[in-house]
Design a protein around this motif. Structure first.
Motif, PDB file in Angstrom:
ATOM      1  N   TYR A  81      15.067 -24.204   8.765  1.00  0.00           N
ATOM      2  CA  TYR A  81      13.760 -24.759   8.442  1.00  0.00           C
ATOM      3  C   TYR A  81      13.621 -26.177   8.994  1.00  0.00           C
ATOM      4  O   TYR A  81      12.551 -26.577   9.460  1.00  0.00           O
ATOM      5  CB  TYR A  81      13.545 -24.740   6.935  1.00  0.00           C
ATOM      6  CG  TYR A  81      13.404 -23.351   6.377  1.00  0.00           C
ATOM      7  CD1 TYR A  81      12.166 -22.779   6.179  1.00  0.00           C
ATOM      8  CD2 TYR A  81      14.529 -22.592   6.085  1.00  0.00           C
ATOM      9  CE1 TYR A  81      12.040 -21.492   5.686  1.00  0.00           C
ATOM     10  CE2 TYR A  81      14.416 -21.291   5.594  1.00  0.00           C
ATOM     11  CZ  TYR A  81      13.172 -20.756   5.396  1.00  0.00           C
ATOM     12  OH  TYR A  81      13.055 -19.477   4.921  1.00  0.00           O
ATOM     13  N   GLN A 103       8.315 -17.707   9.317  1.00  0.00           N
ATOM     14  CA  GLN A 103       9.046 -18.445   8.281  1.00  0.00           C
ATOM     15  C   GLN A 103       8.753 -17.871   6.905  1.00  0.00           C
ATOM     16  O   GLN A 103       9.653 -17.721   6.080  1.00  0.00           O
ATOM     17  CB  GLN A 103       8.639 -19.915   8.339  1.00  0.00           C
ATOM     18  CG  GLN A 103       9.259 -20.787   7.275  1.00  0.00           C
ATOM     19  CD  GLN A 103       8.877 -22.241   7.430  1.00  0.00           C
ATOM     20  OE1 GLN A 103       9.224 -22.870   8.422  1.00  0.00           O
ATOM     21  NE2 GLN A 103       8.159 -22.789   6.480  1.00  0.00           N
ATOM     22  N   VAL A 119      12.861 -17.292   9.963  1.00  0.00           N
ATOM     23  CA  VAL A 119      12.688 -18.668  10.435  1.00  0.00           C
ATOM     24  C   VAL A 119      13.648 -19.005  11.567  1.00  0.00           C
ATOM     25  O   VAL A 119      13.316 -19.822  12.437  1.00  0.00           O
ATOM     26  CB  VAL A 119      12.874 -19.652   9.258  1.00  0.00           C
ATOM     27  CG1 VAL A 119      14.274 -19.579   8.701  1.00  0.00           C
ATOM     28  CG2 VAL A 119      12.527 -21.066   9.676  1.00  0.00           C
ATOM     29  N   PHE A 131      13.126 -25.807  12.742  1.00  0.00           N
ATOM     30  CA  PHE A 131      11.743 -25.411  13.033  1.00  0.00           C
ATOM     31  C   PHE A 131      10.814 -26.623  12.939  1.00  0.00           C
ATOM     32  O   PHE A 131       9.906 -26.794  13.761  1.00  0.00           O
ATOM     33  CB  PHE A 131      11.289 -24.330  12.063  1.00  0.00           C
ATOM     34  CG  PHE A 131       9.832 -23.963  12.205  1.00  0.00           C
ATOM     35  CD1 PHE A 131       9.395 -23.229  13.295  1.00  0.00           C
ATOM     36  CD2 PHE A 131       8.905 -24.370  11.268  1.00  0.00           C
ATOM     37  CE1 PHE A 131       8.048 -22.905  13.449  1.00  0.00           C
ATOM     38  CE2 PHE A 131       7.558 -24.050  11.409  1.00  0.00           C
ATOM     39  CZ  PHE A 131       7.140 -23.308  12.498  1.00  0.00           C
ATOM     40  N   HIS A 162      12.421 -26.574   1.729  1.00  0.00           N
ATOM     41  CA  HIS A 162      12.852 -25.176   1.593  1.00  0.00           C
ATOM     42  C   HIS A 162      13.788 -25.002   0.414  1.00  0.00           C
ATOM     43  O   HIS A 162      13.661 -24.047  -0.366  1.00  0.00           O
ATOM     44  CB  HIS A 162      13.560 -24.714   2.873  1.00  0.00           C
ATOM     45  CG  HIS A 162      14.272 -23.409   2.696  1.00  0.00           C
ATOM     46  ND1 HIS A 162      15.646 -23.325   2.536  1.00  0.00           N
ATOM     47  CD2 HIS A 162      13.817 -22.138   2.609  1.00  0.00           C
ATOM     48  CE1 HIS A 162      15.990 -22.060   2.382  1.00  0.00           C
ATOM     49  NE2 HIS A 162      14.910 -21.322   2.422  1.00  0.00           N
TER      50      HIS A 162
END
Length: 476
Positions: free
Chosen positions: A308, A419, A424, A311, A173
């Motif tokens: 991120y 996302q 996200v 996730f 990310h």
């Protein structure tokens, strides 16, 4: 990129004042009238409408104009003083009412930034799935007594893999953020520092989690950590073909499905693929000028990349519970999934240009969302059936097993979609709760395990529709 709810509590359209389209002024005084008498000054709302005409003409809802006003720094006090309206929403209603809708013609599909080729996405899906063959080659290395009801050598392997998923999702990310800002050197610099650190962290966790007799599995986990870091570099910088070449030696695992290969050959194929992946990543990160990689601005906060990683943790744990053949189907499906994500984003932008009312936009986006999600689940169903038939030792195809897999697939696709639109944190929270529930169910009530993924899919479906039917979510 994510949408925001611009209407304040209690502000309804019926309660807002309506302003006529034509400007009214007092007639000029007759000749001989009082000295200095003049016509009324122009309404400042007319001047504002002229200034925002191009933006207001393409809006499909007054909330978009309110967002522009607030981003321009207009406070409610300023609006009441200068324009005589209660707040930005009342002013936006007036501007929307007096501006004729003028939507530009849609651009050719190739000009839209969210169009992408299916072949490239399928290639990415292939390079996501090929590393699964490494576990076929490395099966003799997974030795030990086995713990927590898991097969021998699984604990250090899973510990290192989960660490790598979290770290590399966050690292990717941050690098993608730099690329989005047009600063490739900063993206490379983030990968130069982050990828080795992630490899070291994953290897350390795998070694630390190893128990008696699990040293070979710990070494395999360390190699896995190094591969994950190098593959992240290549995927972020768009070198999928190089990664595919590096993974080619793993094709030697195909005979291992039916024949007992020598351990020396298995290890040689694994090391050859790992060395090629690491070498390609090192070449990509090599500075292109004598001065090296110059430092630029600070960039986005590091904490912004944390969701991120979370996730990646939640979705990774859900995938692990799906079974070996299901993991193969899910990883292969990531290529079509990525293409359908691009298709949905492009469809939203096209409808934003074409449609003139919020209701039309909401219906069109809901249909596009259902179509893309349905298309992905259809692809996943075909891949899951093929994997169950071809993968050695796979569980028999059954309706409950397929339903559970499709629920996990829906969670992954909807989470990736949220996302992509900047939501996200919500996707990560749902995935983490579902992964925790799945773990508890696996330990105490295995039959209830699929319910966790099904509930997560339902929640993400409702959340996605609520967020993405807003026109403001598709701006920017």
């Amino acid at each position: 990129m994510s949408g925001s709810l611009w209407l304040k509590p209690g502000a309804t359209r019926d309660a807002l004042p309506q302003i006529p389209r034509q400007r009214t002024t007092e007639p000029a005084p007759a000749a001989g009238g009082p000295a200095g008498a003049t016509a009324l000054a122009a309404d400042p709302l007319d001047e504002l409408a002229d200034r925002l005409d191009a933006l207001a003409a393409t809006a499909v809802h007054p909330d978009e104009i309110a967002a522009i006003l607030e981003s321009d720094g207009m406070t409610d006090d300023h609006i009441r003083l200068v324009y005589g309206r209660a707040d930005s929403f009342a002013l936006a209603e007036d501007l929307y009412a007096r501006t004729e809708r003028r939507h530009p013609a849609p651009e050719p599909p190739t000009a839209a930034p969210w169009h992408t080729g299916l072949a490239g996405c399928l290639l990415r899906g292939l390079v996501f799935a090929l590393p699964g063959l490494a576990y076929v080659l490395g099966a003799p290395l997974l030795t030990g007594p086995g713990r927590y009801g898991l097969p021998p050598g699984t604990v250090p392997l899973l510990a290192g893999a989960v660490t790598g998923w979290v770290w590399n999702q966050a690292l990717a990310h941050r690098a993608y953020t730099w690329l989005g800002l047009g600063d490739r050197a900063a993206a490379v610099r983030a990968l130069v520092t982050g990828a080795p650190a992630g490899a070291l962290a994953g290897a350390a966790v795998a070694v630390a989690a190893a128990g008696p007799g699990e040293r070979p599995a710990a070494l395999f986990g360390a190699g896995q950590a190094l591969y994950l870091a190098a593959a992240t570099v290549l995927l972020v910088l768009g070198r999928e073909r190089a990664l595919l070449v590096a993974l080619a030696p793993l094709a030697g695992a195909v005979p291992a499905f039916h024949y007992d290969l020598p351990d020396a050959l298995r290890i040689a194929l694994l090391l050859l693929s790992l060395a090629a992946t690491t070498g390609f990543a090192a070449l990509v990160l090599r500075p292109r000028r004598p001065g090296g990689l110059a430092r630029g601005r600070g960039g986005p906060p590091l904490a912004r990349s944390l969701p991120y990683g979370l996730f990646g943790l939640g979705s990774g744990v859900l995938v692990l519970y799906a079974g070996a053949d299901a993991v193969i189907a899910l990883t292969l499906s990531m290529g079509p999934a990525e293409w359908l994500l691009h298709r949905f984003r492009a469809a939203g932008l096209a409808r934003l240009r074409l449609l003139g009312t919020t209701d039309e936009f909401r219906r069109a986006v809901t249909g596009a969302l259902a179509g893309c999600l349905g298309g992905y689940l259809a692809v996943l169903l075909v891949l899951a059936t093929a994997a169950a038939l071809l993968w050695p030792g796979a569980a028999a195809v059954s309706a409950p097993r397929i339903a559970s897999l499709l629920c996990v697939g829906a969670v992954l696709w909807l989470g990736l979609l949220l996302q992509a639109f900047g939501a996200v944190s919500r996707a990560a929270a749902v995935c983490l709760l579902a992964a925790a529930a799945q773990g508890l169910a696996q330990a105490h009530a295995p039959a209830a395990g699929p319910l966790a993924a099904g509930a997560a899919a339902a929640v993400l479906g409702l959340l996605t529709r609520a967020l993405l039917v807003r026109p403001t979510a598709h701006r920017g």
